[in-house]
Design a protein around this motif. Structure first.
Motif, PDB file in Angstrom:
ATOM      1  N   UNK A  76       0.834  -1.203   0.000  1.00 55.67           N
ATOM      2  CA  UNK A  76       0.000   0.000   0.000  1.00 55.67           C
ATOM      3  C   UNK A  76       0.867   1.250   0.000  1.00 55.67           C
ATOM      4  N   UNK A  77       1.952   1.241   0.773  1.00 57.41           N
ATOM      5  CA  UNK A  77       2.858   2.391   0.834  1.00 57.41           C
ATOM      6  C   UNK A  77       3.493   2.647  -0.531  1.00 57.41           C
ATOM      7  N   UNK A  78       3.944   1.587  -1.190  1.00 61.53           N
ATOM      8  CA  UNK A  78       4.562   1.758  -2.512  1.00 61.53           C
ATOM      9  C   UNK A  78       3.561   2.293  -3.541  1.00 61.53           C
ATOM     10  N   UNK A  79       2.337   1.793  -3.491  1.00 66.64           N
ATOM     11  CA  UNK A  79       1.314   2.271  -4.418  1.00 66.64           C
ATOM     12  C   UNK A  79       1.033   3.750  -4.179  1.00 66.64           C
ATOM     13  N   UNK A  80       0.939   4.155  -2.931  1.00 63.32           N
ATOM     14  CA  UNK A  80       0.686   5.572  -2.615  1.00 63.32           C
ATOM     15  C   UNK A  80       1.877   6.439  -3.029  1.00 63.32           C
ATOM     16  N   UNK A  81       3.089   5.964  -2.788  1.00 66.82           N
ATOM     17  CA  UNK A  81       4.269   6.721  -3.214  1.00 66.82           C
ATOM     18  C   UNK A  81       4.288   6.898  -4.726  1.00 66.82           C
ATOM     19  N   UNK A  82       3.960   5.845  -5.465  1.00 64.49           N
ATOM     20  CA  UNK A  82       3.915   5.936  -6.926  1.00 64.49           C
ATOM     21  C   UNK A  82       2.865   6.947  -7.375  1.00 64.49           C
ATOM     22  N   UNK A  83       1.710   6.916  -6.731  1.00 64.80           N
ATOM     23  CA  UNK A  83       0.649   7.866  -7.065  1.00 64.80           C
ATOM     24  C   UNK A  83       1.100   9.305  -6.814  1.00 64.80           C
ATOM     25  N   UNK A  84       1.693   9.547  -5.664  1.00 59.41           N
ATOM     26  CA  UNK A  84       2.159  10.901  -5.345  1.00 59.41           C
ATOM     27  C   UNK A  84       3.283  11.337  -6.269  1.00 59.41           C
ATOM     28  N   UNK A  85       4.187  10.415  -6.594  1.00 56.59           N
ATOM     29  CA  UNK A  85       5.278  10.762  -7.510  1.00 56.59           C
ATOM     30  C   UNK A  85       4.741  11.133  -8.892  1.00 56.59           C
ATOM     31  N   UNK A  86       3.753  10.382  -9.382  1.00 60.48           N
ATOM     32  CA  UNK A  86       3.159  10.718 -10.683  1.00 60.48           C
ATOM     33  C   UNK A  86       2.467  12.078 -10.621  1.00 60.48           C
ATOM     34  N   UNK A  87       1.724  12.322  -9.555  1.00 61.48           N
ATOM     35  CA  UNK A  87       0.982  13.571  -9.427  1.00 61.48           C
ATOM     36  C   UNK A  87       1.920  14.775  -9.383  1.00 61.48           C
ATOM     37  N   UNK A  88       2.950  14.694  -8.571  1.00 67.62           N
ATOM     38  CA  UNK A  88       3.826  15.846  -8.408  1.00 67.62           C
ATOM     39  C   UNK A  88       4.866  15.949  -9.522  1.00 67.62           C
ATOM     40  N   UNK A  89       5.179  14.856 -10.181  1.00 59.24           N
ATOM     41  CA  UNK A  89       6.064  14.930 -11.346  1.00 59.24           C
ATOM     42  C   UNK A  89       5.344  15.635 -12.484  1.00 59.24           C
ATOM     43  N   UNK A  90       4.039  15.401 -12.631  1.00 64.95           N
ATOM     44  CA  UNK A  90       3.262  16.084 -13.665  1.00 64.95           C
ATOM     45  C   UNK A  90       3.171  17.578 -13.367  1.00 64.95           C
ATOM     46  N   UNK A  91       3.061  17.956 -12.103  1.00 65.70           N
ATOM     47  CA  UNK A  91       3.017  19.375 -11.750  1.00 65.70           C
ATOM     48  C   UNK A  91       4.343  20.056 -12.026  1.00 65.70           C
ATOM     49  N   UNK A  92       5.432  19.372 -11.726  1.00 70.55           N
ATOM     50  CA  UNK A  92       6.765  19.955 -11.923  1.00 70.55           C
ATOM     51  C   UNK A  92       7.092  20.093 -13.397  1.00 70.55           C
ATOM     52  N   UNK A  93       6.526  19.230 -14.225  1.00 68.61           N
ATOM     53  CA  UNK A  93       6.828  19.251 -15.665  1.00 68.61           C
ATOM     54  C   UNK A  93       6.107  20.393 -16.366  1.00 68.61           C
ATOM     55  N   UNK A  94       5.085  20.949 -15.771  1.00 72.60           N
ATOM     56  CA  UNK A  94       4.318  22.019 -16.419  1.00 72.60           C
ATOM     57  C   UNK A  94       5.042  23.302 -16.444  1.00 72.60           C
TER      58      UNK A  94
END
Length: 79
Positions: free
Chosen positions: A61-79
């Motif tokens: 569960x921790x790894x899945x949540x980390x992956x979700x947060x990494x995708x979310x914030x990586x998309x924000x940083x790329x903008x």
């Protein structure tokens, strides 16, 4: 804070005691086939198997949540 920590510790200790007593009761008062159904074939290591399962589920569960947060914030940083 120390009161809360104390009561959480008391609750954990009572929970462990209750589970231990319940398992001892089941082992002493049920037929072997029923025990194997409830506790599994390895009846001496039920707590270890349960704890390892909880840790594995937590890590998954921790790894899945980390992956979700990494995708979310990586998309924000790329903008």
């Amino acid at each position: 804070m120390l009161k809360r920590l104390f009561w959480v510790g008391v609750g954990v200790a009572l929970g462990v005691l209750a589970v231990t007593k319940a398992q001892a009761y089941v082992k002493a008062n049920t037929p072997d086939k029923a025990r194997q159904f409830l506790l599994g074939p390895d009846q001496d290591h039920v707590a270890v198997r349960t704890l390892s399962g909880l840790i594995a589920e937590f890590n998954e569960t921790r790894r899945a949540r980390e992956d979700e947060l990494n995708r979310r914030y990586a998309n924000r940083a790329a903008r």
